[in-house]
Enzyme design. Structure first.
Site, PDB file in Angstrom:
ATOM      1  N   CYS A   5       3.378   8.552   1.283  1.00 37.26           N
ATOM      2  CA  CYS A   5       3.870   7.621   2.295  1.00 37.26           C
ATOM      3  C   CYS A   5       4.105   6.289   1.588  1.00 37.26           C
ATOM      4  CB  CYS A   5       2.809   7.503   3.392  1.00 37.26           C
ATOM      5  SG  CYS A   5       3.243   6.336   4.677  1.00 37.26           S
ATOM      6  N   ASN A  63      -4.187   4.815  16.019  1.00 35.52           N
ATOM      7  CA  ASN A  63      -5.218   4.463  15.040  1.00 35.52           C
ATOM      8  C   ASN A  63      -5.641   3.029  15.269  1.00 35.52           C
ATOM      9  OD1 ASN A  63      -5.289   6.936  13.542  1.00 35.52           O
ATOM     10  ND2 ASN A  63      -3.249   6.395  12.814  1.00 35.52           N
ATOM     11  N   CYS A  81      -1.726   5.946   9.797  1.00 39.53           N
ATOM     12  CA  CYS A  81      -0.495   5.293  10.271  1.00 39.53           C
ATOM     13  C   CYS A  81      -0.802   3.965  10.931  1.00 39.53           C
ATOM     14  CB  CYS A  81       0.181   6.109  11.359  1.00 39.53           C
ATOM     15  SG  CYS A  81       0.682   7.703  10.857  1.00 39.53           S
ATOM     16  N   CYS A 109       5.824  -4.828  16.273  1.00 39.81           N
ATOM     17  CA  CYS A 109       5.379  -3.799  17.215  1.00 39.81           C
ATOM     18  C   CYS A 109       3.912  -4.080  17.527  1.00 39.81           C
ATOM     19  CB  CYS A 109       5.577  -2.419  16.617  1.00 39.81           C
ATOM     20  SG  CYS A 109       7.303  -2.133  16.174  1.00 39.81           S
ATOM     21  N   CYS A 122       0.892  -2.090  15.934  1.00 46.40           N
ATOM     22  CA  CYS A 122       0.928  -1.815  14.489  1.00 46.40           C
ATOM     23  C   CYS A 122       0.270  -2.942  13.706  1.00 46.40           C
ATOM     24  CB  CYS A 122       2.379  -1.651  14.051  1.00 46.40           C
ATOM     25  SG  CYS A 122       2.569  -1.499  12.262  1.00 46.40           S
ATOM     26  N   PHE A 142       9.652   6.127  18.518  1.00 51.46           N
ATOM     27  CA  PHE A 142      10.183   6.061  19.892  1.00 51.46           C
ATOM     28  C   PHE A 142       9.164   5.414  20.836  1.00 51.46           C
ATOM     29  CE2 PHE A 142      12.343   7.978  23.642  1.00 51.46           C
ATOM     30  CZ  PHE A 142      13.604   7.501  23.359  1.00 51.46           C
ATOM     31  N   CYS A 154       6.236  -6.920   7.530  1.00 49.51           N
ATOM     32  CA  CYS A 154       7.356  -6.447   8.346  1.00 49.51           C
ATOM     33  C   CYS A 154       7.796  -7.590   9.245  1.00 49.51           C
ATOM     34  CB  CYS A 154       6.905  -5.251   9.189  1.00 49.51           C
ATOM     35  SG  CYS A 154       8.247  -4.438  10.073  1.00 49.51           S
ATOM     36  N   GLU A 166      10.102  -2.117   7.512  1.00 49.03           N
ATOM     37  CA  GLU A 166      11.176  -1.412   8.213  1.00 49.03           C
ATOM     38  C   GLU A 166      12.251  -1.070   7.169  1.00 49.03           C
ATOM     39  OE1 GLU A 166      12.222   0.008  11.232  1.00 49.03           O
ATOM     40  OE2 GLU A 166      13.859   0.372   9.850  1.00 49.03           O
ATOM     41  N   GLU A 184       0.820  -1.201   0.000  1.00 49.03           N
ATOM     42  CA  GLU A 184       0.000   0.000   0.000  1.00 49.03           C
ATOM     43  C   GLU A 184       0.860   1.259   0.000  1.00 49.03           C
ATOM     44  OE1 GLU A 184      -4.126  -1.201   2.118  1.00 49.03           O
ATOM     45  OE2 GLU A 184      -2.349  -1.480   3.335  1.00 49.03           O
ATOM     46  N   SER A 212      11.587   6.661   8.304  1.00 57.85           N
ATOM     47  CA  SER A 212      11.185   6.327   9.667  1.00 57.85           C
ATOM     48  C   SER A 212      11.671   4.929  10.026  1.00 57.85           C
ATOM     49  CB  SER A 212       9.658   6.386   9.786  1.00 57.85           C
ATOM     50  OG  SER A 212       9.248   5.912  11.053  1.00 57.85           O
TER      51      SER A 212
HETATM   52  N1  SAH Z   1       8.715   0.521  10.225  1.00 54.91           N
HETATM   53  C1  SAH Z   1       8.967   1.900  10.299  1.00 54.91           C
HETATM   54  C2  SAH Z   1       8.122   2.737   9.363  1.00 54.91           C
HETATM   55  C3  SAH Z   1       6.662   2.416   9.226  1.00 54.91           C
HETATM   56  S1  SAH Z   1       5.558   2.745  10.537  1.00 54.91           S
HETATM   57  C4  SAH Z   1       8.800   2.375  11.705  1.00 54.91           C
HETATM   58  O1  SAH Z   1       8.276   1.660  12.526  1.00 54.91           O
HETATM   59  O2  SAH Z   1       9.236   3.496  12.000  1.00 54.91           O
HETATM   60  C5  SAH Z   1       5.181   4.482  10.498  1.00 54.91           C
HETATM   61  C6  SAH Z   1       4.780   5.054  11.876  1.00 54.91           C
HETATM   62  O3  SAH Z   1       3.441   4.701  12.241  1.00 54.91           O
HETATM   63  C7  SAH Z   1       5.676   4.515  12.969  1.00 54.91           C
HETATM   64  O4  SAH Z   1       6.054   5.540  13.856  1.00 54.91           O
HETATM   65  C8  SAH Z   1       4.758   3.551  13.659  1.00 54.91           C
HETATM   66  O5  SAH Z   1       5.200   3.297  14.952  1.00 54.91           O
HETATM   67  C9  SAH Z   1       3.437   4.262  13.596  1.00 54.91           C
HETATM   68  N2  SAH Z   1       2.289   3.383  13.848  1.00 54.91           N
HETATM   69  C10 SAH Z   1       2.210   2.056  13.648  1.00 54.91           C
HETATM   70  N3  SAH Z   1       0.991   1.585  14.001  1.00 54.91           N
HETATM   71  C11 SAH Z   1       0.284   2.650  14.418  1.00 54.91           C
HETATM   72  C12 SAH Z   1      -1.057   2.807  14.870  1.00 54.91           C
HETATM   73  N4  SAH Z   1      -1.903   1.786  14.947  1.00 54.91           N
HETATM   74  N5  SAH Z   1      -1.466   4.049  15.208  1.00 54.91           N
HETATM   75  C13 SAH Z   1      -0.632   5.107  15.091  1.00 54.91           C
HETATM   76  N6  SAH Z   1       0.636   5.007  14.650  1.00 54.91           N
HETATM   77  C14 SAH Z   1       1.102   3.790  14.320  1.00 54.91           C
HETATM   78 FE1  SF4 Z   2       7.204  -2.833  11.394  1.00 54.05          FE
HETATM   79 FE2  SF4 Z   2       7.201  -0.165  11.800  1.00 54.05          FE
HETATM   80 FE3  SF4 Z   2       4.959  -1.605  12.179  1.00 54.05          FE
HETATM   81 FE4  SF4 Z   2       6.996  -1.850  13.880  1.00 54.05          FE
HETATM   82  S1  SF4 Z   2       5.759   0.003  13.519  1.00 54.05           S
HETATM   83  S2  SF4 Z   2       5.804  -3.555  13.001  1.00 54.05           S
HETATM   84  S3  SF4 Z   2       8.756  -1.648  12.521  1.00 54.05           S
HETATM   85  S4  SF4 Z   2       6.023  -1.317  10.236  1.00 54.05           S
END
Ligand code: SAH
Ligand code: SF4
Length: 390
Positions: free
Chosen positions: A126, A324, A367, A137, A140, A248, A133, A194, A113, A225
């Site tokens: 984006c 989100n 996000c 996390c 996510c 972070f 991935c 990532e 996407e 990121s």
């Molecule tokens: N893998 C990389 C880039 C993609 S994620 C990374 O983790 O930085 C892009 C951003 O969206 C990251 O800061 C991630 O932590 C955040 N994110 C992931 N899931 C989310 C959610 N459900 N609500 C808000 N932000 C989220």
């Molecule tokens: Fe992967 Fe980024 Fe989602 Fe973590 S926040 S699972 S590193 S896409």
């Protein structure tokens, strides 16, 4: 954390179309060598690369026959051996706020996407760097999808080309491509995957995005990121030189271990040391700290104060992201009042602390909501919760 290492996943360079090589995504040197191997005289090859780059990346051309500054025979030769291909659009959704989400099909039938977010002073694309991935996390949605493979440079750059096609953003005669009114003016590597676990391909793609004969965006308009792949951070500075954002999300190792499990490998201290050494850090080139606001988990005043203490001395901006939600997510979004109070503490300590407005929520484009429809191997809620408790 999953033990899959994505570094050695085979990356296809050729598209199925009759075994022709796709010219999109090749570095200048790779394209030069490819053209020479196809019969281009060596002394002309460098110039041909420049000409092709301009047709491909500045004019959006996909057909060799319109490349009028190349001899007819040479155009025929190129057409016989090469293609200029993009990922195929499976669906295109437009949100009520103007956000566009593209589901793209790439080689092997995988899907990724890409999201375009229009704002008053910019248009941000984006983009994704991997299918799924390997990291998990816990907040996510992408993290619940198994990694299928790394995207190739062609597939990463291809996302930009697809968006430009759709926005109709190829120069009209007399309009310079550097026009400030560009619809697609910024890129964030914040989609699926990532980026620092697909380093070489992301680097090669971003070099094309920054090249004056390529997409021609300033390196300051590109933000990568990462969840904190510490050993690759200096390389990102040296070899790409783009802006950096860090997921972070927590102020103690105990909480960060649960939210961003890569923290068990490289903890907060190791991460902050790598950031302090990032080149060109200044007030005009700050690091963005992304911080997702999760009710009762990481959103207290004490967290805000600890965050300020931790990042002391790093030119930074803290981007607060209201969580989100996605089906089965084990967290809730912090209340607006809580987010505002948290932002206030950071702001008073001297840091910009914008609260990110969720965009494209009605089409699941916000996000962390990205997850291709074909990948149904979602973990159960119980599995996710077990991982968090580990
Ligand atoms: N893998 C990389 C880039 C993609 S994620 C990374 O983790 O930085 C892009 C951003 O969206 C990251 O800061 C991630 O932590 C955040 N994110 C992931 N899931 C989310 C959610 N459900 N609500 C808000 N932000 C989220
Ligand atoms: Fe992967 Fe980024 Fe989602 Fe973590 S926040 S699972 S590193 S896409």
């Amino acid at each position: 954390m999953t033990a899959i290492t994505p570094d050695n996943i085979t990356v296809p360079r050729k598209l199925p179309e009759g075994g022709k090589t796709n010219l999109v995504g090749l570095t200048r040197e790779q394209m030069r060598e490819t053209l020479i191997a196809a019969g281009t005289p060596e002394r002309q090859a460098r110039m041909r690369v420049g000409q092709l780059w301009q047709w491909i990346y500045q004019k959006g051309v996909t057909d060799f026959s319109v490349m009028t500054n190349l001899a007819k025979d040479y155009r025929a030769l190129l057409a016989e051996k090469f293609t200029i291909s993009r990922p195929e659009i499976v669906t295109r959704q437009v949100s009520s706020d103007g956000t566009r989400k593209y589901l793209l099909r790439i080689q092997g039938g995988h899907e990724v996407e890409t999201v375009y977010i229009p704002e008053d002073d910019r248009g941000t694309l984006c983009i994704s760097s991997q299918v799924g991935c390997t990291l998990t996390c816990s907040f996510c949605h992408t993290g619940t999808q198994k990694l299928v493979r790394n995207l190739t440079p062609a597939e990463i750059v291809g996302q930009i080309l697809v968006a430009r096609d759709d926005l109709g953003e190829w120069p009209k005669p007399g309009r310079h491509p550097k026009d400030e009114t560009r619809l697609l003016s910024n890129i964030v590597l914040m989609g699926m995957g990532e980026p620092l676990y697909n380093f070489d391909n992301v680097r090669d793609a971003m070099k094309i995005a920054m090249d004056a004969e390529g997409i021609s965006l300033s390196r300051r308009r590109i933000t990568l990121s990462t969840s904190g792949v510490v050993p690759e951070i200096p390389r990102a500075g040296a070899e790409i030189g783009c802006m950096l954002a860090i997921s972070f999300h927590a102020t103690t190792d105990e909480v960060r271990d649960r939210l961003v499990p890569i923290n068990k490998r490289w903890n907060i201290e190791a991460l902050l040391n790598a950031l302090r050494a990032y080149p060109k850090l200044s007030n005009s080139e700050r690091i963005t700290f992304e911080y997702v606001m999760l009710k009762g988990i990481n959103d207290s005043d004490e967290d805000a104060r600890r965050l300020v203490r931790l990042i002391e001395g790093i030119p930074a901006k803290i981007n607060l992201i209201p969580f989100n939600e996605w089906p089965g997510a084990p967290y809730e979004r912090s209340s607006n009042n809580r987010i505002r109070a948290f932002a206030d503490i950071i702001y008073k300590a001297g840091y910009a602390s914008p609260i990110r407005t969720p965009r494209g929520e009605d089409i699941m484009a916000a996000c962390g909501q990205l997850k291709s429809a074909t990948e149904r191997a979602r973990k159960s809620r119980a599995q996710i919760e077990a991982e968090i408790r580990r």
